[in-house]
Structure formats: structure tokens, C-alpha cells
Design an enzyme around this catalytic site. Sequence first.
Site, PDB file in Angstrom:
ATOM      1  N   ASP A   1      14.828  -9.294   4.978  1.00  0.00           N
ATOM      2  CA  ASP A   1      14.016  -8.609   5.078  1.00  0.00           C
ATOM      3  C   ASP A   1      13.705  -8.650   6.763  1.00  0.00           C
ATOM      4  O   ASP A   1      14.791  -8.487   7.988  1.00  0.00           O
ATOM      5  CB  ASP A   1      12.660 -10.091   5.129  1.00  0.00           C
ATOM      6  CG  ASP A   1      11.049  -8.565   4.562  1.00  0.00           C
ATOM      7  OD1 ASP A   1      10.821  -8.707   6.106  1.00  0.00           O
ATOM      8  OD2 ASP A   1      11.093  -8.711   3.518  1.00  0.00           O
ATOM      9  N   ASP A   2      12.083  -8.620   7.702  1.00  0.00           N
ATOM     10  CA  ASP A   2      12.124  -7.859   9.551  1.00  0.00           C
ATOM     11  C   ASP A   2      13.383  -9.269   9.823  1.00  0.00           C
ATOM     12  O   ASP A   2      13.669 -10.202   9.265  1.00  0.00           O
ATOM     13  CB  ASP A   2      10.789  -8.907   9.379  1.00  0.00           C
ATOM     14  CG  ASP A   2      10.646  -7.590  10.625  1.00  0.00           C
ATOM     15  OD1 ASP A   2      11.475  -6.991  11.322  1.00  0.00           O
ATOM     16  OD2 ASP A   2       9.218  -7.889  10.907  1.00  0.00           O
TER      17      ASP A   2
ATOM     18  N   LYS B   1      13.548  -2.365   1.941  1.00  0.00           N
ATOM     19  CA  LYS B   1      12.139  -2.793   1.835  1.00  0.00           C
ATOM     20  C   LYS B   1      11.556  -1.865   2.645  1.00  0.00           C
ATOM     21  O   LYS B   1      12.016  -1.922   4.326  1.00  0.00           O
ATOM     22  CB  LYS B   1      12.314  -4.440   2.028  1.00  0.00           C
ATOM     23  CG  LYS B   1      10.114  -4.062   1.545  1.00  0.00           C
ATOM     24  CD  LYS B   1      10.492  -6.103   1.731  1.00  0.00           C
ATOM     25  CE  LYS B   1       8.357  -5.972   2.352  1.00  0.00           C
ATOM     26  NZ  LYS B   1       8.634  -7.270   2.697  1.00  0.00           N
TER      27      LYS B   1
ATOM     28  N   ASP C   1       8.691  -1.098   5.323  1.00  0.00           N
ATOM     29  CA  ASP C   1       7.293  -1.312   5.421  1.00  0.00           C
ATOM     30  C   ASP C   1       6.650   0.028   6.774  1.00  0.00           C
ATOM     31  O   ASP C   1       7.064   1.045   6.898  1.00  0.00           O
ATOM     32  CB  ASP C   1       7.264  -3.030   6.732  1.00  0.00           C
ATOM     33  CG  ASP C   1       6.165  -3.569   6.363  1.00  0.00           C
ATOM     34  OD1 ASP C   1       4.990  -3.795   5.665  1.00  0.00           O
ATOM     35  OD2 ASP C   1       6.786  -5.172   6.424  1.00  0.00           O
TER      36      ASP C   1
ATOM     37  N   GLU D   1       4.037  -0.340   1.127  1.00  0.00           N
ATOM     38  CA  GLU D   1       2.286   0.227   2.008  1.00  0.00           C
ATOM     39  C   GLU D   1       1.514  -0.694   2.270  1.00  0.00           C
ATOM     40  O   GLU D   1       0.222  -0.235   2.385  1.00  0.00           O
ATOM     41  CB  GLU D   1       2.346   1.564   1.505  1.00  0.00           C
ATOM     42  CG  GLU D   1       1.415   2.629   1.861  1.00  0.00           C
ATOM     43  CD  GLU D   1      -0.195   2.416   1.217  1.00  0.00           C
ATOM     44  OE1 GLU D   1      -0.867   2.944   1.629  1.00  0.00           O
ATOM     45  OE2 GLU D   1      -0.430   1.631   0.357  1.00  0.00           O
TER      46      GLU D   1
ATOM     47  N   ASP E   1      -2.799   0.448   0.617  1.00  0.00           N
ATOM     48  CA  ASP E   1      -3.738   0.796   1.245  1.00  0.00           C
ATOM     49  C   ASP E   1      -4.394   2.276   0.829  1.00  0.00           C
ATOM     50  O   ASP E   1      -5.734   2.157   0.629  1.00  0.00           O
ATOM     51  CB  ASP E   1      -3.828   0.957   2.674  1.00  0.00           C
ATOM     52  CG  ASP E   1      -3.788  -0.841   3.555  1.00  0.00           C
ATOM     53  OD1 ASP E   1      -3.925  -1.473   2.983  1.00  0.00           O
ATOM     54  OD2 ASP E   1      -3.525  -0.158   4.837  1.00  0.00           O
ATOM     55  N   MET E   2      -3.569   2.707   0.388  1.00  0.00           N
ATOM     56  CA  MET E   2      -3.635   3.824   0.031  1.00  0.00           C
ATOM     57  C   MET E   2      -2.893   4.356  -1.319  1.00  0.00           C
ATOM     58  O   MET E   2      -3.145   6.109  -2.128  1.00  0.00           O
ATOM     59  CB  MET E   2      -3.028   5.666   0.973  1.00  0.00           C
ATOM     60  CG  MET E   2      -3.969   5.304   1.996  1.00  0.00           C
ATOM     61  SD  MET E   2      -3.571   7.167   2.987  1.00  0.00           S
ATOM     62  CE  MET E   2      -4.761   8.214   2.166  1.00  0.00           C
TER      63      MET E   2
ATOM     64  N   ARG F   1       4.460  -1.524  -3.186  1.00  0.00           N
ATOM     65  CA  ARG F   1       3.340  -2.797  -3.109  1.00  0.00           C
ATOM     66  C   ARG F   1       1.936  -2.328  -3.046  1.00  0.00           C
ATOM     67  O   ARG F   1       2.027  -1.188  -2.715  1.00  0.00           O
ATOM     68  CB  ARG F   1       3.335  -3.359  -1.565  1.00  0.00           C
ATOM     69  CG  ARG F   1       4.839  -4.394  -1.371  1.00  0.00           C
ATOM     70  CD  ARG F   1       4.297  -5.857  -1.910  1.00  0.00           C
ATOM     71  NE  ARG F   1       3.328  -5.688  -0.932  1.00  0.00           N
ATOM     72  CZ  ARG F   1       3.461  -6.488   0.017  1.00  0.00           C
ATOM     73  NH1 ARG F   1       4.969  -6.742   0.540  1.00  0.00           N
ATOM     74  NH2 ARG F   1       2.506  -7.228   1.062  1.00  0.00           N
TER      75      ARG F   1
ATOM     76  N   ASP G   1       0.128  -8.729   2.152  1.00  0.00           N
ATOM     77  CA  ASP G   1       1.350 -10.075   1.737  1.00  0.00           C
ATOM     78  C   ASP G   1       0.771 -11.246   1.166  1.00  0.00           C
ATOM     79  O   ASP G   1      -0.366 -11.824   1.174  1.00  0.00           O
ATOM     80  CB  ASP G   1       1.187 -10.594   2.867  1.00  0.00           C
ATOM     81  CG  ASP G   1       2.271  -9.832   3.236  1.00  0.00           C
ATOM     82  OD1 ASP G   1       2.902  -8.517   3.334  1.00  0.00           O
ATOM     83  OD2 ASP G   1       3.744  -9.737   5.407  1.00  0.00           O
TER      84      ASP G   1
END
Length: 397
Positions: free
Chosen positions: A83-84, A160, A162, A195, A198-199, A213, A217
Site C-alpha cells: 500500500d502507501d 490500488k 487512491d 474512490e 463518494d460518487m 471501493r 476506510d
Amino acid sequence: MGKRRCVVAALAAIMLMMELAALTVAENRRSMLSNGLGMTPPMGWNSWNHFGCNIDEKMIRETADALVSTGLSKLGYEYVNIDDCWAEISRDDKGNLVPKKSTFPSGIKALADYVHKKGLKLGIYSDAGYFTCSRRMPGSLGYEEQDAKTFASWGIDYLKYDNCNNDGSKPTQRYPVMTRALMKAGRPIFFSLCEWGDMHPAEWGAPLGNSWRTTNDISDNWESMISRADQNEIYAEYARPGGWNDPDMLEVGNGGMTKDEYIVHFSLWAISKAPLLLGCDIRNMTRETMDIITNKEVIAVNQDPYGFQAKKVRMEGDQEIWSAPLSGYKIAVVLLNRGPVRYSTTARWDDIGLDPKTVVQARDLWEHKTLKTTFVGNLTATLRPHSCKLYVLKPIA
Ligand SMILES: *[C@@H]1O[C@H](CO)[C@@H](O)[C@H](O)[C@H]1NC(C)=O
Ligand SMILES: *[C@@H]1O[C@H](CO)[C@@H](O)[C@H](O)[C@H]1NC(C)=O
């Protein structure tokens, strides 16, 4: 009469043609990401939930080793996803992402080779913005093609992607750029849109990614887990082979929930056809954690070839029934008690799409037994607080 019939037939033919045309358009849209991946939900591990930014190549190699030595890889857990925080804050003078020298001194290509030799796949992380969420490394906005080529050249199998620190434009403008870049990069790379829902990415994610997603989180507690399952359920009809709703990675084994709660977590993710990406320290798991994540029958529900995501078919206070059809005329059913007290809960055939007279055999996937009696019309179980039952029902008459 004959004339009218003829008109009706002609209308029917036109409507059929329109339907076929719509299907073709849908197929073309899908083919924007024709990588053939994700025919069942992806399975593997991701570094974030347990380690956050505290990652290095030694730990990633040890995790790959552990996936094999514990037998998890044989059960289908194949992706090792970084991941990050894996890259330097600055690109090199040619604009390439640079693996962080202090933590990934051998580079990502060497790590991919190591992971591939074990029969596993390597995943990596980037962001549709200027920086990733940690702000400790660059995002891929404006560098999509270059980064996709870099990932492909390293042997990356999963990305992945983000949504932090972006330019304020819509994700529907930024995510397709990476989809196209991945398609041009010359290597099939599973594309995970992160994402956060959200949308409503379920509504536009299928042509662009293999998963999207649907939530913010997850954290390692009951409320966070169960609310993500709820938010993800809303989009059930959008899940299908090649494109999955993603309520975020698993917390099983991280210590914040009871055994019953982790069983609910794993059951709901499995029946919801969610990615099964482990988020604990694979090198150091308890027997209890292993028992949950190695349940082959529950994994088989998740990996069923039909790919139907479960829906809530009944809610009464804290009691819920979730169900999904499986291949072979079977049905997966979760009886869930979200409340603080023991409760007797009933799944009714008319809720789960069975004729009320159907006789079924019930397999309890957590007890690993087929119940002695058969059932007609309904099935009742007494559930401890924050616990569930997961049955596979098989019609026998
Ligand atoms: C292994 O896990 C236990 C808890 O299950 C923890 O107390 C211990 O510190 C862990 N060991 C390592 C090396 O991380
Ligand atoms: C369950 O089905 C049985 C018949 O098989 C019936 O007698 C009973 O009332 C039903 N229970 C519920 C809660 O629907």
C-alpha cells in the site's frame, strides 16, 4: 388481424435489435479494461490495515513466505499488495517513481521476481492526485502512462489507486486516464479503484476497473465493519465477474473485534463477493485467525463462479437475513444478530427466493456440518450477540 400481428412482430424485432445494440455498447464500454482479471473476487493480502506506512521489503518478502508456508496461497490468497509509502517523495530526473532507498533498497522489480517465484502476485499502490494520502510519495496524476509502464516493467499484477490530494476534478475524469494507461502498458494489471464511494463508483466503475471501493476506510471495530457492509450492500446488483464492489480490506486478526464479530466480518465479505484481502500480520497469526480465514467452504461462497452479491432480504430490528444465489441451485444465507442480546432468527423461503414447499438440506459453514434434519419453509437459529450463521441451502425436493 394479420396486419396487426405483423406490426407487433416488427416492433418486437426492433426492440430486440435495440436491446442487442445496447448490449454491444455495454460490451464496448466494458472492454475499455479488457484485462480478463477478477472473474472471481481477488484474494490476497495488503499492508495497510496492520502496518500503515511502516513497511519494507524484508517484511513484504516474509509475508509472501508466510502466505505459502501457512497454506493460505493454496486456498487462493495470491496477491501480495504493497500500500502507501513505498516510494521516495521525489521522482527521478526522468520523472520516474523511485522505490524508497531506505526501505526498498533492492527495488520493486526484485520483489516482484521474488513473489512470482513463489507462485504469488505483487500489487502496488498509487493515487489519482499529486500526492498519495500519506503525502510521503507522489501520486500518478499527470504521469499515468509513465507510471503504468513502470509498473508493467517491474512485473506488477495489481494496482490500488487512491483519490487523495487531487486537482478537484471528478474521479470520472481522472480514473479512466489510468485505465487507458494500464491497457497500453502491455501487462494485465488488476485495477482497484479506491474512490471511497463518494460518487457512487458502482455506477461507473465496471468499464474502468476490476473493483471499486464503496466506502471510506475500515477500522478494526464492529461499528466500522458493519457499517461498511451496509454501505456496500446498496450496490449489490452492480457486482459481477470482472468488476466487484469493495467495502475495504479485512481486519480479521488485528485484535479489535471478538471472534464472533470477526466471523461476521468474514461471512459478510464472503457472501458480498468482496475482495478477500487480509490485513493482519500473516507472519504472526493466532489459531483463531487462521481458523476463520482458512474456512474453505466460506471462501467457496466468495469464489462462486456466478458472482452474485448478497442482498439483505429481511431486516427486523437487529436481526437480518442476507442471501445470494450460488451455482448448482444452491443459496448462501447469513442469519445475523447485530444486537447486544441472544436472539432467535428465522430465514423464510419466500425472502430468499425459494418456493415455500421446497425441501432443503442445510450446511452450516462455520460448524462444518450438514444439519441432520431437512427444512421446509424456513430455518431458525439462535444467535449470540454480534454473531451470525452462514448456511448453504441445497434444494432436495
Ligand atoms: C505476535 O502477535 C501477538 C498478539 O497476537 C503480539 O503480542 C506479538 O507482539 C506479536 N509478535 C510480533 C513479532 O509481532
Ligand atoms: C417455519 O415453518 C414451519 C413449518 O415447516 C412452521 O410451522 C413455522 O410456523 C414456521 N416458522 C416461522 C417463524 O415462520
